[in-house]
Write an enzyme that holds these catalytic residues in place. Structure first.
Site, PDB file in Angstrom:
ATOM      1  N   GLN A  12       0.830  -1.221   0.000  1.00 51.10           N
ATOM      2  CA  GLN A  12       0.000   0.000   0.000  1.00 51.10           C
ATOM      3  C   GLN A  12       0.858   1.263   0.000  1.00 51.10           C
ATOM      4  O   GLN A  12       0.697   2.145  -0.839  1.00 51.10           O
ATOM      5  CB  GLN A  12      -0.867   0.042   1.264  1.00 51.10           C
ATOM      6  N   ASP A  36      14.255 -10.573  -0.656  1.00 53.50           N
ATOM      7  CA  ASP A  36      13.573 -11.402   0.345  1.00 53.50           C
ATOM      8  C   ASP A  36      14.092 -11.051   1.741  1.00 53.50           C
ATOM      9  O   ASP A  36      15.238 -11.351   2.086  1.00 53.50           O
ATOM     10  CB  ASP A  36      13.788 -12.888   0.027  1.00 53.50           C
ATOM     11  N   TYR A  61       6.096  -7.409   7.388  1.00 55.76           N
ATOM     12  CA  TYR A  61       5.143  -8.496   7.653  1.00 55.76           C
ATOM     13  C   TYR A  61       3.966  -7.820   8.338  1.00 55.76           C
ATOM     14  O   TYR A  61       4.079  -7.380   9.483  1.00 55.76           O
ATOM     15  CB  TYR A  61       5.805  -9.521   8.566  1.00 55.76           C
ATOM     16  N   THR A 101       4.313   1.485  13.842  1.00 55.92           N
ATOM     17  CA  THR A 101       2.869   1.388  14.022  1.00 55.92           C
ATOM     18  C   THR A 101       2.397   1.847  15.403  1.00 55.92           C
ATOM     19  O   THR A 101       3.154   1.749  16.390  1.00 55.92           O
ATOM     20  CB  THR A 101       2.441  -0.089  13.821  1.00 55.92           C
ATOM     21  N   TYR A 125       3.027  -8.848  16.324  1.00 52.66           N
ATOM     22  CA  TYR A 125       3.324  -7.830  15.303  1.00 52.66           C
ATOM     23  C   TYR A 125       3.816  -6.546  15.964  1.00 52.66           C
ATOM     24  O   TYR A 125       4.851  -5.987  15.573  1.00 52.66           O
ATOM     25  CB  TYR A 125       2.052  -7.577  14.474  1.00 52.66           C
ATOM     26  N   LYS A 129       7.528  -4.721  15.636  1.00 54.93           N
ATOM     27  CA  LYS A 129       7.741  -3.352  15.148  1.00 54.93           C
ATOM     28  C   LYS A 129       8.486  -2.512  16.189  1.00 54.93           C
ATOM     29  O   LYS A 129       9.335  -1.698  15.838  1.00 54.93           O
ATOM     30  CB  LYS A 129       6.396  -2.702  14.770  1.00 54.93           C
TER      31      LYS A 129
HETATM   32  N1  LIG Z   1      -1.515  -1.414   7.087  1.00 51.38           N
HETATM   33  C1  LIG Z   1      -1.664  -0.745   8.233  1.00 51.38           C
HETATM   34  O1  LIG Z   1      -2.782  -0.521   8.717  1.00 51.38           O
HETATM   35  C2  LIG Z   1      -0.450  -0.204   8.972  1.00 51.38           C
HETATM   36  C3  LIG Z   1      -0.637   0.505  10.167  1.00 51.38           C
HETATM   37  C4  LIG Z   1       0.479   1.008  10.840  1.00 51.38           C
HETATM   38  C5  LIG Z   1       1.753   0.815  10.319  1.00 51.38           C
HETATM   39  N2  LIG Z   1       1.905   0.094   9.164  1.00 51.38           N
HETATM   40  C6  LIG Z   1       3.269  -0.088   8.655  1.00 51.38           C
HETATM   41  O2  LIG Z   1       3.373   0.644   7.442  1.00 51.38           O
HETATM   42  C7  LIG Z   1       4.282  -0.008   6.546  1.00 51.38           C
HETATM   43  C8  LIG Z   1       3.615  -0.227   5.197  1.00 51.38           C
HETATM   44  O3  LIG Z   1       2.433  -1.009   5.407  1.00 51.38           O
HETATM   45  P1  LIG Z   1       1.487  -1.421   4.196  1.00 51.38           P
HETATM   46  O4  LIG Z   1       0.090  -1.413   4.688  1.00 51.38           O
HETATM   47  O5  LIG Z   1       1.866  -0.631   2.974  1.00 51.38           O
HETATM   48  O6  LIG Z   1       1.953  -2.948   4.012  1.00 51.38           O
HETATM   49  P2  LIG Z   1       1.589  -3.990   2.832  1.00 51.38           P
HETATM   50  O7  LIG Z   1       0.599  -3.394   1.901  1.00 51.38           O
HETATM   51  O8  LIG Z   1       1.294  -5.267   3.524  1.00 51.38           O
HETATM   52  O9  LIG Z   1       2.986  -4.096   2.063  1.00 51.38           O
HETATM   53  C9  LIG Z   1       4.084  -4.744   2.635  1.00 51.38           C
HETATM   54  C10 LIG Z   1       5.043  -5.125   1.526  1.00 51.38           C
HETATM   55  O10 LIG Z   1       6.106  -5.898   2.114  1.00 51.38           O
HETATM   56  C11 LIG Z   1       6.350  -6.989   1.247  1.00 51.38           C
HETATM   57  N3  LIG Z   1       6.937  -8.144   1.903  1.00 51.38           N
HETATM   58  C12 LIG Z   1       6.326  -9.074   2.687  1.00 51.38           C
HETATM   59  N4  LIG Z   1       7.179 -10.064   2.985  1.00 51.38           N
HETATM   60  C13 LIG Z   1       8.360  -9.757   2.389  1.00 51.38           C
HETATM   61  C14 LIG Z   1       9.627 -10.392   2.305  1.00 51.38           C
HETATM   62  N5  LIG Z   1       9.876 -11.587   2.873  1.00 51.38           N
HETATM   63  N6  LIG Z   1      10.619  -9.792   1.604  1.00 51.38           N
HETATM   64  C15 LIG Z   1      10.396  -8.614   0.995  1.00 51.38           C
HETATM   65  N7  LIG Z   1       9.219  -7.972   1.009  1.00 51.38           N
HETATM   66  C16 LIG Z   1       8.209  -8.542   1.692  1.00 51.38           C
HETATM   67  C17 LIG Z   1       4.973  -7.356   0.736  1.00 51.38           C
HETATM   68  O11 LIG Z   1       5.098  -8.186  -0.414  1.00 51.38           O
HETATM   69  P3  LIG Z   1       3.970  -9.334  -0.662  1.00 51.38           P
HETATM   70  O12 LIG Z   1       2.700  -8.626  -0.858  1.00 51.38           O
HETATM   71  O13 LIG Z   1       4.485 -10.044  -1.859  1.00 51.38           O
HETATM   72  O14 LIG Z   1       3.953 -10.175   0.575  1.00 51.38           O
HETATM   73  C18 LIG Z   1       4.379  -5.992   0.457  1.00 51.38           C
HETATM   74  O15 LIG Z   1       4.721  -5.518  -0.816  1.00 51.38           O
HETATM   75  C19 LIG Z   1       4.709  -1.298   7.256  1.00 51.38           C
HETATM   76  O16 LIG Z   1       5.927  -1.068   7.919  1.00 51.38           O
HETATM   77  C20 LIG Z   1       3.616  -1.528   8.292  1.00 51.38           C
HETATM   78  O17 LIG Z   1       4.086  -2.249   9.408  1.00 51.38           O
HETATM   79  C21 LIG Z   1       0.846  -0.402   8.458  1.00 51.38           C
END
Ligand SMILES: NC(=O)c1ccc[n+]([C@@H]2O[C@H](COP(=O)([O-])OP(=O)(O)OC[C@H]3O[C@@H](n4cnc5c(N)ncnc54)[C@H](OP(=O)(O)O)[C@@H]3O)[C@@H](O)[C@H]2O)c1
Length: 293
Positions: A12, A36, A61, A101, A125, A129
């Site tokens: 995202q 990876d 993750y 987060t 999780y 973080k």
């Molecule tokens: N989503 C939320 O509500 C939220 C809230 C607070 C903070 N955050 C933080 O904000 C950041 C971005 O979140 P997001 O929502 O954009 O996350 P996301 O949409 O889940 O994207 C995470 C990315 O990491 C990749 N990834 C997963 N496993 C991997 C691996 N082994 N090696 C390399 N890449 C890998 C995923 O690839 P695949 O899709 O192929 O697995 C995906 O492209 C993260 O640090 C998250 O912890 C998110």
């Protein structure tokens, strides 16, 4: 021309970040499986090969419930890999951007959380973080950890797409009204972090070093999941396809999940505003813009 290494560009935030970072320099974007994070040592040679001035880590993750039973993988991706990246960034005098987060908090404070408040994660999780934040800070150099909350976009399944899907199938929606935080539009988050990096000009490491640190950065003010869902339905571009006539409030305890979530984890973002002269838009404005309103 600056080189920027973006990791996690199909997620995202990463998807939006590549639109922004592409304006700042020569962008090298990678995601799983081309990179990876479960093989953290492989990241050292990647950084050495690319020689970036900025490393932007949008990979993580993010399966909050699955992490409870998948700790080793979660920790490798969320802690070990960012730690290696932060170390390599410091060695190369590259700025390192990391995202954390509101789930590092237990939600029991009863008011907004500042960067000074003690973290106490309730989930695996959240623990991963928090550990990543500590590892990035310990690596030193010029680093930024931006703690954000409730990220949404139209890129992947998010709360917005789920609410629209549920509303298409059910006459009544039951959404929790006791989980409160700040919905954050991925594009606004990418733009604000990109503007920080733009302030670094041609020498981002040297220029931004003094402002290096941990910042809260989330959609302004906060709401409950129920209020968020109400706003999504108010802006639904296709109300004619909708079954749902009403949203009824429910309690988190009625929907047991493997991971416990904090109830009130809204982030106070004044430090980011004071230091960079920037802020994210009001969460409602973010939802409106994201939904094409
Ligand atoms: N989503 C939320 O509500 C939220 C809230 C607070 C903070 N955050 C933080 O904000 C950041 C971005 O979140 P997001 O929502 O954009 O996350 P996301 O949409 O889940 O994207 C995470 C990315 O990491 C990749 N990834 C997963 N496993 C991997 C691996 N082994 N090696 C390399 N890449 C890998 C995923 O690839 P695949 O899709 O192929 O697995 C995906 O492209 C993260 O640090 C998250 O912890 C998110």
């Amino acid at each position: 021309m600056k080189k920027i290494l973006l990791l996690g560009n199909t997620g995202q935030l990463g998807w939006e970040a590549q639109r922004v970072l592409g304006c700042l320099g020569e962008l090298v974007s990678l995601d799983y499986p081309d990179v990876d994070f479960t093989q953290p040592e492989s990241l050292r040679s990647l950084v050495a090969k690319v020689k970036p001035s900025i490393i932007y880590n949008a990979a993580a993750y993010t399966a909050v419930d699955r992490a409870e039973s998948d700790w080793e993988r979660c920790r490798m991706i969320n802690v070990e890999a960012p730690m290696v990246l932060a170390e390599e960034a410091r060695k190369q005098r590259a700025v390192f951007v990391h995202i954390s987060t509101d789930y590092v908090f237990d939600g029991k404070k009863g008011s907004v959380y500042s960067e000074e408040d003690a973290a106490n994660p309730l989930s695996a999780y959240g623990r991963s973080k928090l550990e990543s934040e500590q590892a990035v800070a310990a690596a030193g150099g010029c680093w930024f950890t931006f703690r954000t909350s409730w990220v949404f976009s139209d890129r992947r399944d998010s709360f917005v797409s789920k609410v629209l899907e549920w509303a298409g199938k059910n006459p009544t929606l039951r959404i929790v009204d006791d989980q409160i935080s700040g919905p954050t539009w991925a594009r606004a988050l990418a733009e604000a972090t990109g503007m920080v990096l733009a302030q670094g000009g041609k020498e981002p490491y040297e220029v931004l070093l003094e402002r290096s640190g941990l910042y809260h950065l989330a959609g302004w003010r906060w709401c409950s999941r129920k209020e968020w869902a109400e706003e999504i339905l108010r802006l639904d571009p296709h109300p004619e396809l909708r079954q749902a006539k009403e949203i009824i409030g429910a309690k988190t305890a009625e929907f047991p999940t493997p991971a416990e979530r904090p109830l009130f984890s809204a982030l106070e973002c004044g430090k980011f505003e004071r230091v960079f002269g920037l802020r994210l838009p009001d969460w409602k404005e973010g939802v409106r813009l994201a939904m094409g309103g």
